[in-house]
Design an enzyme around this catalytic site. Structure first.
Site, PDB file in Angstrom:
ATOM      1  N   ASP A  11     -27.199  74.097  40.544  1.00 48.69           N
ATOM      2  CA  ASP A  11     -26.864  73.495  41.077  1.00 48.69           C
ATOM      3  C   ASP A  11     -25.927  72.880  41.197  1.00 48.69           C
ATOM      4  OD1 ASP A  11     -27.249  70.751  43.760  1.00 48.69           O
ATOM      5  OD2 ASP A  11     -27.370  69.841  42.136  1.00 48.69           O
TER       6      ASP A  11
ATOM      7  N   ASP B 100     -23.599  69.553  42.400  1.00 45.10           N
ATOM      8  CA  ASP B 100     -23.499  68.335  41.435  1.00 45.10           C
ATOM      9  C   ASP B 100     -23.734  68.154  40.704  1.00 45.10           C
ATOM     10  OD1 ASP B 100     -20.963  68.673  44.089  1.00 45.10           O
ATOM     11  OD2 ASP B 100     -22.424  68.094  45.248  1.00 45.10           O
TER      12      ASP B 100
END
Length: 249
Positions: free
Chosen positions: A19, A21
């Protein structure tokens, strides 16, 4: 020669799906602030006494999801349903798309003004993963994935990007559905049982578990380690550098 075990992963792993952020970049705090401002203004316009949007609201209903899904899910938790609207709606319209657009405007303004800050421990980990011969992908709900990676200076360490633009184009369901992670693994030519998911969002961890991946690493940046484990993380760390046997300094 470096191996998966040298980066804290099981033998047989060939790829890492990150991922963006909150895992590689510090932009999760930017997103939280933008969501809070957006939702608090919206809620106050309807009811001046409405409880404010909280970190718990972000963790439970918004984090890791496509923007429109986050709008729908959070407002549903407050008993609010809005018409869908369209991308051309003015920012102050009471539609799902208008609320989502307002949030994105705030994020882009913040990134434009302050740039992208990376987690140095994560970048060290990315380099170690590459040295171990593992393929890499970024899998993010953000439609701004390409810009964030380029601004963060680590695009050269990523083989494949599956972001909100790709998800819309290919009609992939957002997290907690596993579609985007599975797309990342396919793009790398690796089956999910030979890939690892790295996530800081409850929805993202659940997506990794639902996709049948070999290992799911939860990254706890906001004190919700228990929730990450409950959602299916095999291990929870505060920074990826811990998997190298070091601390991020």
């Amino acid at each position: 020669m470096a191996t998966p075990r040298s980066v804290g992963l099981p033998d047989g792993v060939r790829a890492c799906l990150f991922d963006l952020d909150g895992v590689l970049t510090r932009t999760a705090t930017v997103h939280m602030a933008a969501w809070k401002r957006t939702f608090d203004e919206f809620l106050r316009s309807r009811d001046p006494g409405a409880p404010e949007f909280s970190q718990e609201d972000y963790n439970e209903h918004v984090d890791g999801k496509p923007r429109a899904d986050g709008v729908r899910d959070f407002l549903a938790s407050r008993g609010i349903t809005l018409p869908e609207g369209g991308p051309g709606d003015p920012a102050d319209a009471a539609t799902v798309q208008a609320v989502a657009s307002r949030k994105n405007e705030l994020v882009l303004a913040e990134l434009d003004e302050h740039g992208v800050e990376v987690y140095e421990g994560s970048i060290r980990y990315l380099r170690a993963v590459r040295d171990a011969g593992l393929a890499t992908a970024v899998v993010t709900a953000s439609a701004n994935g390409e810009q964030v990676m380029r601004a963060g200076g680590f695009a050269d360490l990523i083989d494949v990007r599956i972001d909100g633009v790709v998800a819309t184009r290919d009609q992939l369901r957002g997290k907690p559905a596993p579609d985007t992670f599975l797309a990342g693994a396919r793009a790398l030519g690796v089956p999910p049982e030979e890939a690892v998911v790295f996530e800081d969002a409850l929805a993202g961890v659940a997506a990794g578990r639902a996709g049948g991946f070999a290992f799911v690493v939860g990254v706890d940046r906001v004190g919700h380690a228990g929730g990450l484990r409950e959602s299916g993380a095999d291990v929870v760390v505060q920074d990826l550098a811990e998997l190298l046997g070091e601390e991020d300094g």
